[in-house]
Write a protein that holds these residues in place. Structure first.
Motif, short mmCIF file in Angstrom:
data_model
loop_
_atom_site.label_atom_id
_atom_site.label_comp_id
_atom_site.label_asym_id
_atom_site.label_seq_id
_atom_site.Cartn_x
_atom_site.Cartn_y
_atom_site.Cartn_z
N LYS A 1 28.05 49.72 29.83
CA LYS A 1 28.59 48.96 30.96
C LYS A 1 29.37 49.87 31.90
N LYS A 2 30.17 50.76 31.31
CA LYS A 2 30.94 51.69 32.14
C LYS A 2 30.02 52.63 32.90
N GLU A 3 28.98 53.14 32.21
CA GLU A 3 28.04 54.03 32.87
C GLU A 3 27.29 53.31 33.99
N LYS A 4 26.95 52.05 33.75
CA LYS A 4 26.26 51.27 34.77
C LYS A 4 27.15 51.07 35.99
N GLN A 5 28.42 50.74 35.74
CA GLN A 5 29.36 50.56 36.84
C GLN A 5 29.60 51.88 37.58
N HIS A 6 29.71 52.96 36.80
CA HIS A 6 29.92 54.28 37.41
C HIS A 6 28.72 54.66 38.27
N LEU A 7 27.51 54.36 37.78
CA LEU A 7 26.31 54.66 38.55
C LEU A 7 26.27 53.86 39.84
N ALA A 8 26.63 52.56 39.74
CA ALA A 8 26.64 51.72 40.94
C ALA A 8 27.66 52.23 41.96
N ASP A 9 28.84 52.60 41.46
CA ASP A 9 29.87 53.12 42.37
C ASP A 9 29.43 54.44 42.99
#
Length: 329
Positions: A107-115
């Motif tokens: 989830k953190k990696e997904k959010q980081h990728l989106a950001d």
């Protein structure tokens, strides 16, 4: 239970053994036969009850695992008291905790990728918008001098976009872990000269004085190509900060514990609130005069830390900014 082949085989074997035992018991005498029947029924009932309870516990455990697999809000399994099943429960609990950690990390990696994608899009949109505006002005402007100025400005924007895309690709390669750093002895003086080479003409045009204090023959361990890239990003930052008629000093220091390269510019230094965030990706500072894309220093830190070094930045006591790169011995 009867769907279990091993249980069916055991049941058939048990009934055969019980039947043979009862027959032999009646051959001996009536009492022995009755005792054999009673023992067979008692043992069979006890075994069936015990096995049924075991299957209930396994079915309960299976249902809870299914809930864990299909319900993101449930990540725990009820405690079991039985020996082997308790051990199994413990192992499955460890597995669910591991799944939870991996899920949170994803989830953190997904959010980081989106950001990151949003930041990249924003960083690219600004020069693209400027380039489109300049091209429209260029098309409608008959003045030759202004047209040349617009062309030069467009070329500058394209160079900056090329640097941004190249830096982002390098960051993505480092993030993906596909970069293999070479570990070799590097002559520090040669390293500094290689890093300075692309900036010699711009420094001359802007009257920026470069002063180096690096003894001959001093060596550090690392990848010369990537370390040169890191130092170039620092120098680029220093040049933007110091402006025309500025000064940049590069000094090498050596102690029994570490070797260090310090780079000091004569610019205005950093805002106090910017210091903790200087090496964060896409951080451009609070100042309205801040330029750049917030990529260079982040890339610089990643390159150095991946090779076992450290980098810090602060305001120099005599003014300007100072970067310190250290490598433990």
């Amino acid at each position: 239970m009867l769907r279990n082949r091993e249980f069916r085989q055991f049941a058939i074997l048990f009934f055969l053994m019980a039947f043979v035992t009862v027959i032999f018991g009646f051959v001996i005498n009536l009492a022995a036969g009755i005792l054999a029947i009673v023992c067979a029924v008692a043992f069979g009932t006890a075994f069936f009850g015990f096995t049924k309870n075991r299957y209930k516990s396994i079915a309960k455990l299976s249902d809870q695992i299914d809930l864990v697999l299909h319900n993101a809000n449930r990540m725990e399994i009820d405690e079991l008291d039985e020996g082997e099943l308790s051990i199994l429960h413990s192992e499955i609990t460890k597995m669910t905790l591991r799944i939870r950690e991996q899920n949170d990390a994803l989830k953190k990696e997904k959010q980081h990728l989106a950001d990151s994608l949003a930041d990249i899009a924003h960083q690219l949109r600004t020069p693209l918008t400027s380039a489109n505006l300049i091209l429209s002005l260029l098309a409608n402007n008959p003045d030759e001098n202004q047209r040349k100025a617009f062309v030069r400005e467009t070329e500058d924007l394209l160079v900056r976009m090329d640097w941004l895309i190249t830096s982002l690709l390098k960051l993505s390669r480092l993030d993906a872990g596909i970069v293999v750093f070479q570990s070799q002895q590097i002559d520090v003086r040669n390293l500094i000269c290689a890093a300075l080479r692309p900036f010699l003409i711009p420094m001359e045009l802007h009257d920026i004085t470069i002063q180096t204090d690096v003894p001959e023959g001093v060596m550090i361990q690392g990848d010369s190509g990537w370390l040169s890239e890191a130092i170039q990003n620092i120098l680029k930052n220093c040049m933007e900060s110091t402006g025309d008629n500025g000064k940049i000093e590069i000094i090498f220091g050596d102690t029994p514990l570490f070797s260090e390269i310090t780079i000091h510019d004569s610019g205005e230094g950093f805002e106090k609130e910017d210091l903790p965030c200087l090496f964060e990706r896409f951080y451009r500072g609070k100042s309205s005069n801040a330029t750049g894309y917030g990529i260079g220093l982040a890339l610089c830190k990643m390159i150095i830390t991946r090779q076992g070094g450290t980098i810090t930045a602060k305001n120099h006591s005599q003014g300007g900014a100072i970067f310190v790169i250290r490598f433990l011995k």
